[in-house]
Design a protein around this motif. Sequence first.
Motif, PDB file in Angstrom:
ATOM      1  N   UNK A 142       0.599  -0.600  -0.174  1.00 39.32           N
ATOM      2  CA  UNK A 142      -0.118  -0.168  -0.106  1.00 39.32           C
ATOM      3  C   UNK A 142       0.662   1.342  -0.407  1.00 39.32           C
ATOM      4  N   UNK A 143       1.951   1.743   0.497  1.00 37.11           N
ATOM      5  CA  UNK A 143       3.093   2.613   0.554  1.00 37.11           C
ATOM      6  C   UNK A 143       3.417   3.174  -0.856  1.00 37.11           C
ATOM      7  N   UNK A 144       3.486   1.821  -1.780  1.00 37.30           N
ATOM      8  CA  UNK A 144       3.797   2.111  -2.568  1.00 37.30           C
ATOM      9  C   UNK A 144       3.072   2.588  -3.627  1.00 37.30           C
ATOM     10  N   UNK A 145       1.487   2.063  -3.640  1.00 39.90           N
ATOM     11  CA  UNK A 145       0.932   2.486  -4.135  1.00 39.90           C
ATOM     12  C   UNK A 145       0.219   3.899  -4.285  1.00 39.90           C
ATOM     13  N   UNK A 146       0.265   4.321  -3.029  1.00 34.62           N
ATOM     14  CA  UNK A 146      -0.150   5.760  -2.189  1.00 34.62           C
ATOM     15  C   UNK A 146       1.156   6.368  -2.614  1.00 34.62           C
ATOM     16  N   UNK A 147       2.817   5.709  -2.589  1.00 38.83           N
ATOM     17  CA  UNK A 147       3.457   6.615  -3.327  1.00 38.83           C
ATOM     18  C   UNK A 147       3.060   7.493  -5.281  1.00 38.83           C
ATOM     19  N   UNK A 148       2.749   6.412  -5.736  1.00 32.85           N
ATOM     20  CA  UNK A 148       2.266   5.993  -7.243  1.00 32.85           C
ATOM     21  C   UNK A 148       1.475   7.097  -7.454  1.00 32.85           C
ATOM     22  N   UNK A 150       0.567   9.446  -5.931  1.00 31.04           N
ATOM     23  CA  UNK A 150       0.827  11.174  -4.896  1.00 31.04           C
ATOM     24  C   UNK A 150       1.621  11.874  -6.349  1.00 31.04           C
ATOM     25  N   UNK A 151       2.587  10.332  -6.414  1.00 29.36           N
ATOM     26  CA  UNK A 151       3.719  10.993  -7.945  1.00 29.36           C
ATOM     27  C   UNK A 151       2.943  11.368  -9.585  1.00 29.36           C
ATOM     28  N   UNK A 152       1.003  11.058  -9.411  1.00 30.96           N
ATOM     29  CA  UNK A 152       1.035  10.973 -10.466  1.00 30.96           C
ATOM     30  C   UNK A 152       0.037  12.395  -9.889  1.00 30.96           C
ATOM     31  N   UNK A 153      -0.506  12.226  -9.588  1.00 32.57           N
ATOM     32  CA  UNK A 153      -1.353  13.965  -8.692  1.00 32.57           C
ATOM     33  C   UNK A 153      -0.573  14.545  -9.119  1.00 32.57           C
ATOM     34  N   UNK A 154       0.629  14.943  -9.157  1.00 35.60           N
ATOM     35  CA  UNK A 154       1.882  15.788  -8.684  1.00 35.60           C
ATOM     36  C   UNK A 154       2.136  16.649 -10.157  1.00 35.60           C
TER      37      UNK A 154
END
Length: 185
Positions: free
Chosen positions: A26-32, A34-38
């Motif tokens: 889930x941490x990896x999914x969350x980071x992905x 967030x990076x797409x939104x940014x």
Amino acid sequence: MKSLWSAITKTHYFHLGRYLAIPLNLVHIFLIIVSLVVLVLINIYNSTETVASSGDKNSALKKQQIAEIEDSINNSHARLAANHLDICPKMLQKKVGDNTIERVGEVMINEYCDYFFYPQSGEVIGTKVSDSKIEALLIVPSVHNFADGDYRVDSYDKHVIRLSYNGTEYPPKQLTYDFTISFNN
């Protein structure tokens, strides 16, 4: 707390094809996410900045076009006014092969009258006014008093000579004068 941590760190598999699986938690999914939104927000910001800068360029271009249209309209009115003795400003044109422009019987109704013309670069302009109470000044592209002598043209551009009443008494309602512009090389 232990169940939350185990849910966060639990490995999920992202399947690419039949034989390839990428382990994700889930941490990896969350980071992905967030990076797409940014990345999307940066792209939107850059596109609005580009639109704003192109809007500034369009605005400057529109202002320049408006100024050119206004100048063209003023020149058209001045060209028509050259056929009348008592209307100012006037657009003057010298005839081919002639080195002078003569205006006879001009009538000044207001405090001044402007004369527009386009001399060639390198010409020397001189003026002569029949009435000593009238002062001749070049006001565009620079200021020059013809009482100080002739003016040498630096560039082919619109030149404006302003004749104004310079007497010690109040100006008459109608002042009649003759005006000559001479061009020498």
